[in-house]
Scaffold this active site. Structure first.
Site, PDB file in Angstrom:
ATOM      1  N   CYS A 161       0.933  -1.178   0.044  1.00  0.00           N
ATOM      2  CA  CYS A 161      -0.021  -0.076  -0.227  1.00  0.00           C
ATOM      3  C   CYS A 161       0.994   1.392  -0.022  1.00  0.00           C
ATOM      4  O   CYS A 161       0.814   1.799  -0.767  1.00  0.00           O
ATOM      5  CB  CYS A 161      -1.080   0.307   1.311  1.00  0.00           C
ATOM      6  SG  CYS A 161      -2.105  -1.243   1.256  1.00  0.00           S
ATOM      7  N   ASP A 184      -6.794   2.636   3.276  1.00  0.00           N
ATOM      8  CA  ASP A 184      -8.082   2.580   4.104  1.00  0.00           C
ATOM      9  C   ASP A 184      -8.363   3.426   5.173  1.00  0.00           C
ATOM     10  O   ASP A 184      -7.176   3.382   5.946  1.00  0.00           O
ATOM     11  CB  ASP A 184      -8.117   0.878   4.440  1.00  0.00           C
ATOM     12  CG  ASP A 184      -9.124   0.828   5.634  1.00  0.00           C
ATOM     13  OD1 ASP A 184      -9.846   1.552   5.825  1.00  0.00           O
ATOM     14  OD2 ASP A 184      -8.982  -0.428   6.334  1.00  0.00           O
TER      15      ASP A 184
END
Length: 279
Positions: A161, A184
């Site tokens: 990520c 997220d």
């Protein structure tokens, strides 16, 4: 109100009010509890900027700051992809992605530990090369680390990520820009923003620079649909002053840091909020 709380709430509001749903797609992520598709609302390209006058950490809920630092040490210091190494620290956040050999494949620490940079006639890894160049070639515009390796993506349990860092030395200050392909916002973002700021502070200390600006860029900035209700509750909570992060000033070698060399002083925060994990 901290710099982080203010920017975080602004992004969450934008996503909830203007985010685009992915419900038209057959998504990869599933809810860990029932295996159904985990859909999101998302916006593209958000940036968080901090002047480092305070440590960027969320105060409207508790962030597991020691766990965040332990994961950072696992990736950047141990350069490990072995989940057992992380388990020995009491951390189990990667257990769901562990392969049969006990690793997460060719992800994260595996990439940093590859000896693929040339330095004084020898091959060194990305971390050692970065530390050397920051000290000995500070004006370079090539102070970059990269975890996104197309040759190894298929061998990773989860593609990174946070995938890139770029470092700048200007007027005796060390600035850091971080790039995340996806974040997220309920679970990953508060964790990642804090831990990479800790990394900046560690590396500034061992290379002898003052702290400069800290910039965190997000590509796909999203909220899972099952997180929306609790995020609305979180945004309405009382916000507190930023805590102080103490790092043992005696540590001058990057590889000598341990979790005991960090203290978060006067960290006031809201109660814990549960957010279901999507895998």
């Amino acid at each position: 109100m901290t710099q982080f709380d203010k920017q975080y709430n602004s992004i969450i509001k934008d996503i909830i009010n203007n985010g685009i749903s992915d419900e038209e797609f057959d998504v990869r992520t599933k809810w860990d509890s029932d295996g159904t598709p985990a859909h999101t609302l998302s916006v593209m390209s958000k940036q968080m900027r901090f002047d480092n006058s305070e440590v960027p950490i969320l105060t409207t809920k508790k962030v597991a700051w020691k766990t965040a630092i332990k994961e950072l040490l696992w990736i950047w210091q141990l350069k490990s992809n072995d989940v057992n190494d992380l388990n020995k620290m009491g951390v189990h956040i990667w257990d769901q992605w562990k392969q049969e050999d006990g690793t997460i494949g060719h992800a994260y620490g595996f990439q940093l530990g590859k000896k693929n940079r040339s330095l004084n006639g020898e091959k060194v890894d990305q971390v050692d090369y970065l530390l050397h160049q920051l000290k000995n070639n500070p004006s370079s515009r090539r102070h970059i680390t990269m975890l996104w390796n197309p040759d190894d993506l298929d061998a990773m349990s989860l593609t990174p990520c946070v995938y890139e860092t770029q470092w700048y030395v200007k007027h005796g200050k060390l600035h850091l820009e971080v790039r995340a392909r996806s974040n997220d916002m309920a679970l990953g973002n508060p964790f990642n923003v804090f831990q990479y700021n800790v990394l900046q502070r560690m590396i500034a200390q061992v290379t002898g620079y003052e702290l400069g600006e800290y910039i965190f860029n997000i590509g796909d900035c999203h909220v899972y649909t099952r997180h929306i209700d609790n995020l609305k509750i979180q945004m309405e909570r009382e916000q507190f002053e930023a805590p102080e992060l103490w790092i043992n000033p005696e540590v001058k070698d990057f590889y000598n840091f341990t979790i005991d060399d960090f203290k978060l002083i006067n960290y006031k925060h809201g109660d814990k909020l549960l957010f279901e994990v999507a895998v």
